[in-house]
Design a protein around this motif. Structure first.
Motif, PDB file in Angstrom:
ATOM      1  N   ASN A  44       0.865  -1.179   0.000  1.00 25.10           N
ATOM      2  CA  ASN A  44       0.000   0.000   0.000  1.00 25.10           C
ATOM      3  C   ASN A  44       0.899   1.225   0.000  1.00 25.10           C
ATOM      4  O   ASN A  44       1.810   1.312   0.813  1.00 25.10           O
ATOM      5  CB  ASN A  44      -0.890  -0.014   1.243  1.00 25.10           C
ATOM      6  N   GLU A  45       0.658   2.123  -0.938  1.00 25.86           N
ATOM      7  CA  GLU A  45       1.520   3.291  -1.047  1.00 25.86           C
ATOM      8  C   GLU A  45       0.698   4.480  -1.526  1.00 25.86           C
ATOM      9  O   GLU A  45      -0.149   4.335  -2.407  1.00 25.86           O
ATOM     10  CB  GLU A  45       2.615   2.968  -2.062  1.00 25.86           C
TER      11      GLU A  45
ATOM     12  N   GLU B 147      -3.567  12.746  -4.203  1.00 26.37           N
ATOM     13  CA  GLU B 147      -2.801  11.701  -3.531  1.00 26.37           C
ATOM     14  C   GLU B 147      -3.727  10.509  -3.295  1.00 26.37           C
ATOM     15  O   GLU B 147      -4.775  10.650  -2.660  1.00 26.37           O
ATOM     16  CB  GLU B 147      -2.274  12.209  -2.196  1.00 26.37           C
ATOM     17  N   VAL B 148      -3.316   9.357  -3.839  1.00 25.71           N
ATOM     18  CA  VAL B 148      -4.161   8.170  -3.796  1.00 25.71           C
ATOM     19  C   VAL B 148      -3.362   6.983  -3.263  1.00 25.71           C
ATOM     20  O   VAL B 148      -2.224   6.765  -3.670  1.00 25.71           O
ATOM     21  CB  VAL B 148      -4.681   7.829  -5.218  1.00 25.71           C
TER      22      VAL B 148
ATOM     23  N   SER C  16     -12.312  10.121  -6.488  1.00 27.22           N
ATOM     24  CA  SER C  16     -13.135   9.572  -5.402  1.00 27.22           C
ATOM     25  C   SER C  16     -12.282   8.782  -4.408  1.00 27.22           C
ATOM     26  O   SER C  16     -12.716   8.506  -3.300  1.00 27.22           O
ATOM     27  CB  SER C  16     -14.243   8.683  -5.970  1.00 27.22           C
ATOM     28  N   ARG C  17     -11.052   8.417  -4.806  1.00 26.39           N
ATOM     29  CA  ARG C  17     -10.147   7.687  -3.909  1.00 26.39           C
ATOM     30  C   ARG C  17      -9.087   8.615  -3.306  1.00 26.39           C
ATOM     31  O   ARG C  17      -8.332   8.195  -2.441  1.00 26.39           O
ATOM     32  CB  ARG C  17      -9.412   6.587  -4.693  1.00 26.39           C
ATOM     33  N   ALA C  18      -9.000   9.831  -3.792  1.00 27.85           N
ATOM     34  CA  ALA C  18      -7.910  10.730  -3.395  1.00 27.85           C
ATOM     35  C   ALA C  18      -8.094  11.231  -1.964  1.00 27.85           C
ATOM     36  O   ALA C  18      -9.199  11.567  -1.552  1.00 27.85           O
ATOM     37  CB  ALA C  18      -7.827  11.910  -4.351  1.00 27.85           C
ATOM     38  N   GLU C  19      -6.980  11.262  -1.245  1.00 22.58           N
ATOM     39  CA  GLU C  19      -6.960  11.840   0.101  1.00 22.58           C
ATOM     40  C   GLU C  19      -7.147  13.359  -0.014  1.00 22.58           C
ATOM     41  O   GLU C  19      -7.884  13.951   0.743  1.00 22.58           O
ATOM     42  CB  GLU C  19      -5.590  11.587   0.743  1.00 22.58           C
ATOM     43  N   GLU C  20      -6.432  13.916  -0.982  1.00 23.02           N
ATOM     44  CA  GLU C  20      -6.475  15.360  -1.206  1.00 23.02           C
ATOM     45  C   GLU C  20      -6.286  15.635  -2.681  1.00 23.02           C
ATOM     46  O   GLU C  20      -5.590  14.883  -3.371  1.00 23.02           O
ATOM     47  CB  GLU C  20      -5.352  16.036  -0.427  1.00 23.02           C
ATOM     48  N   MET C  21      -6.901  16.703  -3.174  1.00 24.63           N
ATOM     49  CA  MET C  21      -6.742  17.086  -4.581  1.00 24.63           C
ATOM     50  C   MET C  21      -5.997  18.419  -4.646  1.00 24.63           C
ATOM     51  O   MET C  21      -6.149  19.266  -3.756  1.00 24.63           O
ATOM     52  CB  MET C  21      -8.115  17.265  -5.249  1.00 24.63           C
ATOM     53  N   TYR C  22      -5.208  18.573  -5.699  1.00 23.25           N
ATOM     54  CA  TYR C  22      -4.437  19.803  -5.885  1.00 23.25           C
ATOM     55  C   TYR C  22      -4.629  20.311  -7.294  1.00 23.25           C
ATOM     56  O   TYR C  22      -4.598  19.533  -8.250  1.00 23.25           O
ATOM     57  CB  TYR C  22      -2.931  19.537  -5.672  1.00 23.25           C
ATOM     58  N   GLU C  23      -4.803  21.621  -7.411  1.00 18.42           N
ATOM     59  CA  GLU C  23      -4.836  22.217  -8.740  1.00 18.42           C
ATOM     60  C   GLU C  23      -3.403  22.457  -9.177  1.00 18.42           C
ATOM     61  O   GLU C  23      -2.596  22.961  -8.398  1.00 18.42           O
ATOM     62  CB  GLU C  23      -5.611  23.540  -8.691  1.00 18.42           C
ATOM     63  N   LEU C  24      -3.121  22.057 -10.398  1.00 13.50           N
ATOM     64  CA  LEU C  24      -1.748  22.268 -10.923  1.00 13.50           C
ATOM     65  C   LEU C  24      -1.654  23.672 -11.475  1.00 13.50           C
ATOM     66  O   LEU C  24      -2.613  24.200 -12.050  1.00 13.50           O
ATOM     67  CB  LEU C  24      -1.453  21.253 -12.029  1.00 13.50           C
ATOM     68  N   ASN C  25      -0.487  24.264 -11.315  1.00 14.84           N
ATOM     69  CA  ASN C  25      -0.286  25.602 -11.878  1.00 14.84           C
ATOM     70  C   ASN C  25      -0.156  25.487 -13.378  1.00 14.84           C
ATOM     71  O   ASN C  25       0.742  24.835 -13.878  1.00 14.84           O
ATOM     72  CB  ASN C  25       0.977  26.256 -11.296  1.00 14.84           C
TER      73      ASN C  25
END
Length: 156
Positions: A84-85, A100-101, A145-154
């Protein structure tokens, strides 16, 4: 052979479970060719048929290693997994973001190739992650739906 439009987040095809491919025929081979053209145009490492609006269980993965042919699996199924990673993922159907998934570090994937013959892949690391991501698409699951957190890319 054609570059197809990659469906974007919000399209209902992306949340639909795909049908099993009953027979590898000319239609499926043409689909695979179009998926390859589309993937290389989009600069991704993987593509699933529903991302171009075809609800069939077909995935394509190309990590860009010169000596390796692209991996094409029809009716792929994860038959074993371990580890698990957490790592970053993006998606050609959700451009401009990553998340991050958690994924298994090792998977065994079984399916058939474009000749209709059984194939088995024992994958680790990025390839294991790519298999999980693309097979999720076949089940109508997006990585967000599995992501811990989402980030917008620049976007520069």
């Amino acid at each position: 052979m054609a570059v197809r439009k990659i469906l974007q987040y919000g399209d209902k095809h992306l949340n639909t479970t795909c049908e099993k491919v009953e027979k590898v025929n000319k239609k499926i081979l043409n689909l695979v060719d179009d998926m390859m053209d589309t993937l290389y145009e989009g600069n991704g490492i993987g593509l699933a048929a529903p991302q171009i609006g075809i609800l069939k269980r077909v995935i394509l993965i190309d990590l860009g290693e010169e000596e390796e042919d692209p991996i094409i699996v029809i009716n792929p199924k994860i038959t074993a997994q371990s580890g698990n990673e957490k790592d970053y993922e993006g998606c050609l159907s959700y451009l401009g973001y990553e998340g991050e998934v958690f994924r298994p570090t090792d998977v065994t994937v079984e399916g058939i190739n474009i000749k209709g013959k059984p194939v088995i892949y024992n994958a680790t690391g990025l390839l294991a992650r790519a298999f999980c991501h693309e097979i999720d698409h076949l089940d109508g699951v997006l990585y967000m739906s599995r992501a811990e957190e989402m980030y917008e890319l620049n976007q520069e």
